[in-house]
Design an enzyme around this catalytic site. Sequence first.
Site: not given
Length: 393
Positions: A115, A203
């Site tokens: 991530y 993101e």
Amino acid sequence: MNIHEYQAKQLFEQFSVPSPNGHVAETAERAQQIAEELSGQVVIKAQIHAGGRGKGNFKNGFEGGVHLSESAEEIGTIASQMIGQVLVTHQTGDSGKVVNKVMVAQAVDISKEYYLAILMDRENCAPVIVASTEGGVNIEEVAEKTPEKIIRETIHPLAGLQPYEIRKISSNLGFAGDTAKQFGKLLKSLYKLFLSCDCSLVEINPLVTTPDNQVLALDAKFGFDDNALYRQPEIEALRDPSEEDPREVAASEFGLNYIGLDGNIACLVNGAGLAMATMDIIKHFGGEPANFLDVGGGATEEQVTNAFKIILGDPNVKGILVNIFGGIMDCDVIANGIVGACKQVDLSIPLVVRLEGNNVEAGKQTLANSGVNLIAADDLSDAAEKAVQAIKL
């Protein structure tokens, strides 16, 4: 402002952030054609402004907004089940969102998922890089149950991203050798994109490594600072109004700041701080605000009229509270706007008005002589209490 994943991929290409090849399709035929051009295994993804697409379901009974296939014909069939249909995920709520486009991209073998995000830390007034070795669909669960696996690195807004910070993040994620170099290059490009496009969020979930040691961004989510869009015409052109609350879209066209909420007492206020205080005091007296609506410090009669129309577009609204403090704003202008709006929309629900400040006496006189059925309030507490009581009658 948010954008679709396929648009994020276009920005990645512009700023040299590596990601699998892929294209957007608005028809099943085009989706099949893209799959044929890419060849091999491809992934098809529904394009909506919401996460959890892979675990979502369509209201037509089709399951999942993300699918893999090596058959171009099957990709076309899947696209036909997605396009024009409503996809429900944990982020859309029960109403779901209509899928107007799908993205078809080259599928890649994944060795490990990570991530990676860059966002604005409002508390420190600086960008912060957030990363984890636990990427994928369950990142929210990781943050909740094992926060120690979340890496945070605050970047000095003037010094910018430094080489030692890149090395630190790379080491904490377990990258070494060539993959560390690839990750460092990707992170530098991503940070440049973040600053250049006035992002509030970038993101990547997941960021992946492949068996042949490539580092790729598979899925992306962007948020942009609405206040900076005036200097980002290329970014503003990516806006998809069909993905937004139509009331918020209409409000932006008239220079109004509107956010829909779940309550039944609509608020029309000038100033963001006063608007938040108004919502708080409605809650204090047992009511539920239906919206945040800031008409700004210099609203015109036309803006006030359109604000009323937007408010009344919400079927849940059972009453309206107007709370105006006239500093720059003339209370009489607001009063005339209220009168004009009530006559145009044939208002049939309780209206509570509190005016204070510049030219307030003239404003109160305008309201008193208008013949409009409204409830006058002396102060903010009085206004909120009367609004809550009025919808109970």
